[in-house]
Design a protein around this motif. Structure first.
Motif, PDB file in Angstrom:
ATOM      1  N   SER A  90       3.043 -13.186   2.417  1.00 33.00           N
ATOM      2  CA  SER A  90       1.777 -13.213   1.877  1.00 33.00           C
ATOM      3  C   SER A  90       0.854 -12.260   2.794  1.00 33.00           C
ATOM      4  CB  SER A  90       1.268 -14.663   2.011  1.00 33.00           C
ATOM      5  OG  SER A  90       0.047 -14.510   1.593  1.00 33.00           O
ATOM      6  N   THR A  91       0.892 -12.409   4.359  1.00 33.48           N
ATOM      7  CA  THR A  91       0.328 -11.676   5.314  1.00 33.48           C
ATOM      8  C   THR A  91       0.633 -10.255   5.226  1.00 33.48           C
ATOM      9  OG1 THR A  91       0.445 -13.517   6.564  1.00 33.48           O
ATOM     10  CG2 THR A  91      -0.262 -11.463   7.881  1.00 33.48           C
ATOM     11  N   ALA A  92       2.054  -9.814   5.123  1.00 37.29           N
ATOM     12  CA  ALA A  92       2.119  -8.532   4.782  1.00 37.29           C
ATOM     13  C   ALA A  92       1.676  -7.819   3.500  1.00 37.29           C
ATOM     14  CB  ALA A  92       3.779  -8.316   4.763  1.00 37.29           C
ATOM     15  N   ALA A  93       1.535  -8.668   2.376  1.00 41.32           N
ATOM     16  CA  ALA A  93       1.097  -8.257   0.986  1.00 41.32           C
ATOM     17  C   ALA A  93      -0.491  -8.024   1.354  1.00 41.32           C
ATOM     18  CB  ALA A  93       1.191  -9.092   0.049  1.00 41.32           C
ATOM     19  N   THR A  94      -1.297  -8.930   2.018  1.00 41.78           N
ATOM     20  CA  THR A  94      -2.618  -8.776   2.280  1.00 41.78           C
ATOM     21  C   THR A  94      -2.893  -7.453   3.214  1.00 41.78           C
ATOM     22  OG1 THR A  94      -2.893 -11.195   2.337  1.00 41.78           O
ATOM     23  CG2 THR A  94      -4.714 -10.037   3.026  1.00 41.78           C
ATOM     24  N   LYS A  95      -1.941  -7.163   4.181  1.00 38.20           N
ATOM     25  CA  LYS A  95      -2.438  -6.046   4.897  1.00 38.20           C
ATOM     26  C   LYS A  95      -2.023  -4.867   4.216  1.00 38.20           C
ATOM     27  CE  LYS A  95      -1.320  -8.092   9.326  1.00 38.20           C
ATOM     28  NZ  LYS A  95      -0.317  -8.101  10.525  1.00 38.20           N
ATOM     29  N   ALA A  96      -1.026  -4.944   3.252  1.00 35.12           N
ATOM     30  CA  ALA A  96      -0.571  -3.763   2.454  1.00 35.12           C
ATOM     31  C   ALA A  96      -1.907  -3.485   1.599  1.00 35.12           C
ATOM     32  CB  ALA A  96       0.470  -3.992   1.524  1.00 35.12           C
ATOM     33  N   ALA A  97      -2.292  -4.386   1.045  1.00 39.92           N
ATOM     34  CA  ALA A  97      -3.382  -4.345  -0.030  1.00 39.92           C
ATOM     35  C   ALA A  97      -4.621  -3.994   0.714  1.00 39.92           C
ATOM     36  CB  ALA A  97      -3.784  -5.622  -0.761  1.00 39.92           C
ATOM     37  N   ASP A  98      -4.964  -4.196   1.838  1.00 39.82           N
ATOM     38  CA  ASP A  98      -6.152  -3.844   2.704  1.00 39.82           C
ATOM     39  C   ASP A  98      -5.750  -2.272   3.113  1.00 39.82           C
ATOM     40  OD1 ASP A  98      -7.224  -6.138   2.227  1.00 39.82           O
ATOM     41  OD2 ASP A  98      -6.774  -6.882   4.644  1.00 39.82           O
ATOM     42  N   ALA A  99      -4.652  -1.889   3.333  1.00 42.31           N
ATOM     43  CA  ALA A  99      -4.311  -0.620   3.692  1.00 42.31           C
ATOM     44  C   ALA A  99      -4.711   0.397   2.525  1.00 42.31           C
ATOM     45  CB  ALA A  99      -3.079  -0.548   4.359  1.00 42.31           C
ATOM     46  N   VAL A 100      -4.341   0.082   1.401  1.00 48.20           N
ATOM     47  CA  VAL A 100      -4.253   0.750   0.351  1.00 48.20           C
ATOM     48  C   VAL A 100      -5.722   0.877  -0.445  1.00 48.20           C
ATOM     49  CG1 VAL A 100      -3.486   0.883  -2.180  1.00 48.20           C
ATOM     50  CG2 VAL A 100      -2.002   0.323  -0.501  1.00 48.20           C
ATOM     51  N   THR A 101      -6.605  -0.278  -0.364  1.00 49.87           N
ATOM     52  CA  THR A 101      -7.879  -0.273  -0.842  1.00 49.87           C
ATOM     53  C   THR A 101      -8.752   0.283  -0.041  1.00 49.87           C
ATOM     54  OG1 THR A 101      -7.177  -2.375  -1.640  1.00 49.87           O
ATOM     55  CG2 THR A 101      -9.705  -1.879  -1.816  1.00 49.87           C
ATOM     56  N   PRO A 102      -9.483   1.581  -0.352  1.00 46.55           N
ATOM     57  CA  PRO A 102     -10.163   2.152   0.331  1.00 46.55           C
ATOM     58  C   PRO A 102     -11.787   1.279   0.617  1.00 46.55           C
ATOM     59  CG  PRO A 102     -10.295   3.173  -1.859  1.00 46.55           C
ATOM     60  CD  PRO A 102      -9.407   1.901  -1.735  1.00 46.55           C
ATOM     61  N   ASN A 103     -12.338   1.217   1.722  1.00 48.46           N
ATOM     62  CA  ASN A 103     -13.438   0.306   2.098  1.00 48.46           C
ATOM     63  C   ASN A 103     -14.713   1.101   1.714  1.00 48.46           C
ATOM     64  OD1 ASN A 103     -12.114  -1.544   2.930  1.00 48.46           O
ATOM     65  ND2 ASN A 103     -12.483  -1.191   5.045  1.00 48.46           N
TER      66      ASN A 103
END
Length: 103
Positions: A90-103
């Motif tokens: 779950s933590t890795a998926a959240t980090k991966a999603a944050d990394a892919v989603t532009p801010n």
């Protein structure tokens, strides 16, 4: 009816006369009573056998309880590991999603 038999012997100096009578008498019963020691020994042997069987049954029950406890502990450990792994995914998926989603 009584039977009588007479036997006479003589060696020249002494004469011997033997009279045997068979009256066809009754039957004689001889009762023999034991001391009871054999019965006591059988009782002690049976008691010892019951104690031995009870000991082995209690040991088998104890071993089953230990085996059940070990299986329960192993299942709990697997469940904890799975929960930890799920948190990591779950933590890795959240980090991966944050990394892919532009801010």
């Amino acid at each position: 009816m009584a039977i009588e038999r007479v036997t006479e012997r003589s060696d020249g100096q002494t004469t011997e006369r033997v009279i045997e009578r068979d009256v066809g008498g009754g039957t004689t019963y001889v009762e023999k009573g034991g001391s009871g020691f054999g019965g006591i020994m059988v009782g002690v042997a049976v008691l010892a056998m019951v104690a031995i069987v009870a000991f082995f049954l209690l040991q088998a029950n104890r071993n089953d309880a230990l085996q059940t406890q070990a299986v329960t502990s192993a299942a709990s450990s697997v469940a904890d590991s799975a929960a930890t792994a799920a948190e990591g995914v779950s933590t890795a998926a959240t980090k991966a999603a944050d990394a892919v989603t532009p801010n």
